[in-house]
Scaffold this active site. Structure first.
Site, PDB file in Angstrom:
ATOM      1  N   SER A  12       0.973  -1.117  -0.011  1.00 14.35           N
ATOM      2  CA  SER A  12      -0.079  -0.028   0.083  1.00 14.35           C
ATOM      3  C   SER A  12       0.913   1.185  -0.109  1.00 14.35           C
ATOM      4  O   SER A  12       1.685   1.505  -0.861  1.00 14.35           O
ATOM      5  CB  SER A  12      -1.062   0.037   1.327  1.00 14.35           C
ATOM      6  OG  SER A  12      -2.110   0.848   1.285  1.00 14.35           O
ATOM      7  N   HIS A  38      -2.733  -1.173  -2.954  1.00 14.95           N
ATOM      8  CA  HIS A  38      -3.903  -0.112  -2.920  1.00 14.95           C
ATOM      9  C   HIS A  38      -3.607   1.215  -3.443  1.00 14.95           C
ATOM     10  O   HIS A  38      -2.319   2.120  -3.223  1.00 14.95           O
ATOM     11  CB  HIS A  38      -4.102   0.243  -1.326  1.00 14.95           C
ATOM     12  CG  HIS A  38      -4.108  -0.886  -0.609  1.00 14.95           C
ATOM     13  ND1 HIS A  38      -3.772  -1.224   0.650  1.00 14.95           N
ATOM     14  CD2 HIS A  38      -4.657  -2.155  -0.785  1.00 14.95           C
ATOM     15  CE1 HIS A  38      -4.075  -2.286   1.170  1.00 14.95           C
ATOM     16  NE2 HIS A  38      -4.826  -2.942   0.275  1.00 14.95           N
ATOM     17  N   ASP A 131      -4.605  -4.898   6.355  1.00 13.89           N
ATOM     18  CA  ASP A 131      -4.811  -5.640   5.343  1.00 13.89           C
ATOM     19  C   ASP A 131      -3.676  -6.536   4.905  1.00 13.89           C
ATOM     20  O   ASP A 131      -2.666  -6.318   4.996  1.00 13.89           O
ATOM     21  CB  ASP A 131      -5.173  -4.876   3.983  1.00 13.89           C
ATOM     22  CG  ASP A 131      -5.468  -5.745   2.923  1.00 13.89           C
ATOM     23  OD1 ASP A 131      -6.068  -6.910   2.821  1.00 13.89           O
ATOM     24  OD2 ASP A 131      -5.384  -5.461   1.589  1.00 13.89           O
TER      25      ASP A 131
END
Length: 191
Positions: A12, A38, A131
């Site tokens: 991310s 992400h 996540d």
């Protein structure tokens, strides 16, 4: 059914810079890599172009229904989850956000199934939030090998830290360390 090497990599915040470092000089690996980054949808294509310029792997935006091939990195498009059917067929799914994100690496990792043949690897790199923690635990539970990025080399150590705290991470390394270990673990395709 022939054996596949499958790597699911979640990343991310700080991802584009870290991925350039990770893939720089990366050989044609005998593996299919699913990359869950992400990011805003408008940046998907430019990141793929950048990464394609530094590695022998083909980096492409994943398409619904396509069958994974070795030597290819499948980039999960923004705004949909990516699941694997039979560890081989890409499914793009409009589901609710998981850990506040879509695509979520947890969704991708948890869709991978245990088989006698396939070698499964999970990697969690820099990013905020958690996540990937459930996904890494799933990969470990089906006999896979798991990696997380170390704190010093992470832009934000949220996702790797959450993965490590599950107790299910085999190796904690820099991006270069993870790359080198993956190459020796999975081997190269003949160029």
């Amino acid at each position: 059914m022939e054996k596949q090497n499958i790597v699911v990599l979640g990343i991310s915040t700080g991802g584009p810079k870290t991925l350039r470092e990770f893939f720089n000089g990366f050989p044609l690996l005998d593996a299919s890599i699913v990359l869950v980054q992400h990011m805003m949808k408008c940046a998907n294509k430019s990141l793929c172009t950048t990464l394609n310029s530094v590695t022998k792997m083909e980096i492409k935006i994943a398409c619904h229904g396509e069958t994974m091939q070795p030597g290819v990195v499948y980039f999960a498009p923004s705004e949909v989850h990516l699941e694997l059917r039979n560890n081989k067929i890409i499914q793009l799914v409009n589901g609710p956000k998981v850990c506040y994100v879509r695509p979520a690496v947890d969704v991708t990792m948890k869709s991978v199934r245990k088989t006698n043949e396939d070698n499964i690897t999970g990697v969690i790199m820099t990013g905020m939030g958690k996540d990937g923690a459930e996904g890494i635990s799933h990969i470990k539970s089906i006999g896979g090998v798991t990696y997380a990025q170390d704190e010093n080399s992470s832009v934000i150590w949220g996702m790797p830290k959450a993965a490590i705290y599950t107790g299910n991470v085999d190796f904690v390394l820099t991006p270069i360390g993870i790359r080198n270990k993956l190459i020796s673990q999975l081997g190269r395709l003949s160029d």
